[in-house]
Design a protein around this motif. Sequence first.
Motif, PDB file in Angstrom:
ATOM      1  N   MET A   1       0.842  -1.195   0.000  1.00 57.88           N
ATOM      2  CA  MET A   1       0.000   0.000   0.000  1.00 57.88           C
ATOM      3  C   MET A   1       0.881   1.252   0.000  1.00 57.88           C
ATOM      4  O   MET A   1       0.709   2.148  -0.815  1.00 57.88           O
ATOM      5  CB  MET A   1      -0.889  -0.007   1.255  1.00 57.88           C
ATOM      6  CG  MET A   1      -1.977   1.061   1.208  1.00 57.88           C
ATOM      7  SD  MET A   1      -3.043   0.859  -0.241  1.00 57.88           S
ATOM      8  CE  MET A   1      -3.576   2.524  -0.501  1.00 57.88           C
ATOM      9  N   LEU A   2       1.850   1.250   0.911  1.00 53.34           N
ATOM     10  CA  LEU A   2       2.794   2.354   1.000  1.00 53.34           C
ATOM     11  C   LEU A   2       3.530   2.541  -0.331  1.00 53.34           C
ATOM     12  O   LEU A   2       3.697   3.663  -0.824  1.00 53.34           O
ATOM     13  CB  LEU A   2       3.788   2.071   2.133  1.00 53.34           C
ATOM     14  CG  LEU A   2       4.758   3.197   2.470  1.00 53.34           C
ATOM     15  CD1 LEU A   2       4.002   4.395   3.017  1.00 53.34           C
ATOM     16  CD2 LEU A   2       5.776   2.716   3.496  1.00 53.34           C
ATOM     17  N   VAL A   3       3.902   1.387  -0.911  1.00 53.18           N
ATOM     18  CA  VAL A   3       4.635   1.431  -2.177  1.00 53.18           C
ATOM     19  C   VAL A   3       3.757   2.030  -3.282  1.00 53.18           C
ATOM     20  O   VAL A   3       4.228   2.827  -4.095  1.00 53.18           O
ATOM     21  CB  VAL A   3       5.112   0.016  -2.568  1.00 53.18           C
ATOM     22  CG1 VAL A   3       5.782   0.032  -3.922  1.00 53.18           C
ATOM     23  CG2 VAL A   3       6.071  -0.511  -1.515  1.00 53.18           C
ATOM     24  N   THR A   4       2.454   1.660  -3.279  1.00 55.94           N
ATOM     25  CA  THR A   4       1.545   2.190  -4.292  1.00 55.94           C
ATOM     26  C   THR A   4       1.433   3.710  -4.164  1.00 55.94           C
ATOM     27  O   THR A   4       1.488   4.436  -5.164  1.00 55.94           O
ATOM     28  CB  THR A   4       0.152   1.559  -4.146  1.00 55.94           C
ATOM     29  OG1 THR A   4       0.322   0.156  -4.012  1.00 55.94           O
ATOM     30  CG2 THR A   4      -0.702   1.858  -5.350  1.00 55.94           C
ATOM     31  N   ILE A   5       1.275   4.190  -2.927  1.00 58.65           N
ATOM     32  CA  ILE A   5       1.170   5.637  -2.709  1.00 58.65           C
ATOM     33  C   ILE A   5       2.456   6.339  -3.170  1.00 58.65           C
ATOM     34  O   ILE A   5       2.407   7.350  -3.875  1.00 58.65           O
ATOM     35  CB  ILE A   5       0.907   5.950  -1.216  1.00 58.65           C
ATOM     36  CG1 ILE A   5      -0.447   5.376  -0.815  1.00 58.65           C
ATOM     37  CG2 ILE A   5       0.947   7.449  -0.944  1.00 58.65           C
ATOM     38  CD1 ILE A   5      -0.746   5.444   0.659  1.00 58.65           C
ATOM     39  N   LEU A   6       3.600   5.734  -2.818  1.00 52.80           N
ATOM     40  CA  LEU A   6       4.887   6.274  -3.271  1.00 52.80           C
ATOM     41  C   LEU A   6       4.923   6.352  -4.793  1.00 52.80           C
ATOM     42  O   LEU A   6       5.373   7.342  -5.377  1.00 52.80           O
ATOM     43  CB  LEU A   6       6.029   5.365  -2.815  1.00 52.80           C
ATOM     44  CG  LEU A   6       6.801   5.725  -1.566  1.00 52.80           C
ATOM     45  CD1 LEU A   6       7.873   4.685  -1.306  1.00 52.80           C
ATOM     46  CD2 LEU A   6       7.422   7.097  -1.717  1.00 52.80           C
ATOM     47  N   GLY A   7       4.436   5.272  -5.428  1.00 52.86           N
ATOM     48  CA  GLY A   7       4.430   5.203  -6.889  1.00 52.86           C
ATOM     49  C   GLY A   7       3.600   6.309  -7.499  1.00 52.86           C
ATOM     50  O   GLY A   7       4.041   6.998  -8.421  1.00 52.86           O
ATOM     51  N   ILE A   8       2.372   6.497  -6.969  1.00 51.76           N
ATOM     52  CA  ILE A   8       1.484   7.526  -7.511  1.00 51.76           C
ATOM     53  C   ILE A   8       2.125   8.908  -7.336  1.00 51.76           C
ATOM     54  O   ILE A   8       2.156   9.716  -8.264  1.00 51.76           O
ATOM     55  CB  ILE A   8       0.097   7.466  -6.824  1.00 51.76           C
ATOM     56  CG1 ILE A   8      -0.593   6.150  -7.192  1.00 51.76           C
ATOM     57  CG2 ILE A   8      -0.770   8.643  -7.239  1.00 51.76           C
ATOM     58  CD1 ILE A   8      -1.902   5.908  -6.490  1.00 51.76           C
ATOM     59  N   CYS A   9       2.652   9.151  -6.124  1.00 49.93           N
ATOM     60  CA  CYS A   9       3.268  10.460  -5.863  1.00 49.93           C
ATOM     61  C   CYS A   9       4.463  10.704  -6.787  1.00 49.93           C
ATOM     62  O   CYS A   9       4.610  11.795  -7.349  1.00 49.93           O
ATOM     63  CB  CYS A   9       3.725  10.561  -4.417  1.00 49.93           C
ATOM     64  SG  CYS A   9       2.359  10.606  -3.256  1.00 49.93           S
ATOM     65  N   SER A  10       5.324   9.693  -6.975  1.00 48.76           N
ATOM     66  CA  SER A  10       6.481   9.930  -7.851  1.00 48.76           C
ATOM     67  C   SER A  10       6.034  10.122  -9.276  1.00 48.76           C
ATOM     68  O   SER A  10       6.654  10.875 -10.023  1.00 48.76           O
ATOM     69  CB  SER A  10       7.533   8.814  -7.792  1.00 48.76           C
ATOM     70  OG  SER A  10       7.168   7.781  -6.987  1.00 48.76           O
ATOM     71  N   GLY A  11       4.951   9.438  -9.671  1.00 55.02           N
ATOM     72  CA  GLY A  11       4.422   9.637 -11.016  1.00 55.02           C
ATOM     73  C   GLY A  11       3.975  11.067 -11.223  1.00 55.02           C
ATOM     74  O   GLY A  11       4.296  11.695 -12.230  1.00 55.02           O
ATOM     75  N   ILE A  12       3.222  11.595 -10.248  1.00 51.78           N
ATOM     76  CA  ILE A  12       2.734  12.978 -10.349  1.00 51.78           C
ATOM     77  C   ILE A  12       3.921  13.940 -10.442  1.00 51.78           C
ATOM     78  O   ILE A  12       3.955  14.828 -11.298  1.00 51.78           O
ATOM     79  CB  ILE A  12       1.841  13.329  -9.135  1.00 51.78           C
ATOM     80  CG1 ILE A  12       0.569  12.487  -9.175  1.00 51.78           C
ATOM     81  CG2 ILE A  12       1.495  14.806  -9.116  1.00 51.78           C
ATOM     82  CD1 ILE A  12      -0.362  12.679  -8.004  1.00 51.78           C
ATOM     83  N   LEU A  13       4.914  13.719  -9.586  1.00 54.33           N
ATOM     84  CA  LEU A  13       6.100  14.591  -9.618  1.00 54.33           C
ATOM     85  C   LEU A  13       6.818  14.485 -10.957  1.00 54.33           C
ATOM     86  O   LEU A  13       7.261  15.483 -11.516  1.00 54.33           O
ATOM     87  CB  LEU A  13       7.066  14.222  -8.488  1.00 54.33           C
ATOM     88  CG  LEU A  13       6.668  14.672  -7.087  1.00 54.33           C
ATOM     89  CD1 LEU A  13       7.690  14.212  -6.075  1.00 54.33           C
ATOM     90  CD2 LEU A  13       6.529  16.185  -7.040  1.00 54.33           C
ATOM     91  N   ALA A  14       6.907  13.252 -11.479  1.00 50.74           N
ATOM     92  CA  ALA A  14       7.575  13.061 -12.771  1.00 50.74           C
ATOM     93  C   ALA A  14       6.813  13.802 -13.859  1.00 50.74           C
ATOM     94  O   ALA A  14       7.410  14.468 -14.704  1.00 50.74           O
ATOM     95  CB  ALA A  14       7.687  11.576 -13.093  1.00 50.74           C
ATOM     96  N   GLY A  15       5.496  13.692 -13.839  1.00 44.23           N
ATOM     97  CA  GLY A  15       4.670  14.367 -14.844  1.00 44.23           C
ATOM     98  C   GLY A  15       4.827  15.863 -14.771  1.00 44.23           C
ATOM     99  O   GLY A  15       4.747  16.564 -15.777  1.00 44.23           O
ATOM    100  N   LEU A  16       5.067  16.379 -13.572  1.00 45.14           N
ATOM    101  CA  LEU A  16       5.252  17.821 -13.386  1.00 45.14           C
ATOM    102  C   LEU A  16       6.697  18.223 -13.639  1.00 45.14           C
ATOM    103  O   LEU A  16       7.043  19.383 -13.472  1.00 45.14           O
ATOM    104  CB  LEU A  16       4.866  18.213 -11.962  1.00 45.14           C
ATOM    105  CG  LEU A  16       3.375  18.282 -11.650  1.00 45.14           C
ATOM    106  CD1 LEU A  16       3.150  18.344 -10.161  1.00 45.14           C
ATOM    107  CD2 LEU A  16       2.752  19.496 -12.303  1.00 45.14           C
ATOM    108  N   ALA A  17       7.534  17.251 -14.001  1.00 41.73           N
ATOM    109  CA  ALA A  17       8.959  17.512 -14.256  1.00 41.73           C
ATOM    110  C   ALA A  17       9.671  18.003 -13.010  1.00 41.73           C
ATOM    111  O   ALA A  17      10.568  18.831 -13.076  1.00 41.73           O
ATOM    112  CB  ALA A  17       9.160  18.501 -15.398  1.00 41.73           C
TER     113      ALA A  17
END
Lengths: 139, 119
Positions: free
Chosen positions: B1-17
Amino acid sequence: MLTLHATCLIGKTRAREVQPLPDNNVWLLASIGLVAGTINGLLGIGGGTILIPGMVYLLGVQQHQAHATSLLIVLPTSLISLLVYHAQGNIQLKPLLGLAIATSLGAIVGAVLMNHCRPSLLRKGFAVFMLAAGLRMLF
Amino acid sequence: MLVTILGICSGILAGLAVGGGTLLVPGLVLLQGTPQHVAQGISLFIFLPTSILAILTHLRYGQIRWRLAGRLASCSIIGAFLGAKLALRLPAPVLRKIFAVYLIAMGVYQLCRQPAQND
C-alpha cells in the motif's frame, strides 16, 4: 559562453533572450549527455535534473522544449542502465508491474496538472524534502 | 500500500517535471528498507512506462527537439553504461552516501535558483 555567463550573473536569466548556441557544439553536448547518463546509471534517477538546466542555460533551449526533449533522452538511457542492473540480478521485474501502473497513472495526472498550474511552490517544497531525505540518508 | 502511494506520488512529480526518481529512491530506502541498489533499479524500471506516457503527451504539443535528443542520448547512453557498472561495484552504504550528497545538492539548487520564465 562568456556572454551567456554574464547574462546569468545579472540575475534576470530568461531562456528566450539567451542567444541559442548551435546544436553542433560537440563538446558541450557530449559533456551534458555523458554527465546526465552517468548520474542516471550511478544513482538510478532520471538525469532530467542535469539535462534540463544543461539545455536551458548552456544550449539556450526553451524550458518547455528542454523538458520534452529530456524525456526522449531519459528513456533509452534508463533502458541501458536497467539492463546493466538486471544482468547482475539486482531486480525482479514481475512484482514491479503494480508499481509501474501506479506511477504511470500519477504521471498522467502530473502531466495534466502541469498545463494548469505553475509548480514553482511544489518545487520549493520538494527541495526541502530532498534536503531532509539527503541528510537522513547521509547519517 | 505504502509502495503504491509512493508510486502515484512519484508519477505525479515526474509528470510535473519535478523529479520522480528523487522521491521514489529515498522513499523506498527510508520507508521500506529496500537495499540501495534494488531501489535504484526499481526507479530505472519505473522510468520506462512513465517516460513513454510523458513523451506521448508531449508529441501532441510538438515541443520535442529530435536531433538534439538524438545527439544527447547517444552520449548519455555511454554514461549510463559506465555509471551503472560503477554503481554495481560500489558497496551499498557508499552508494547511499553518494546519493544523499546528490539529493542535498539538488535540494539546495532548487531552493536557490531563479524560476525560468515559463516554468
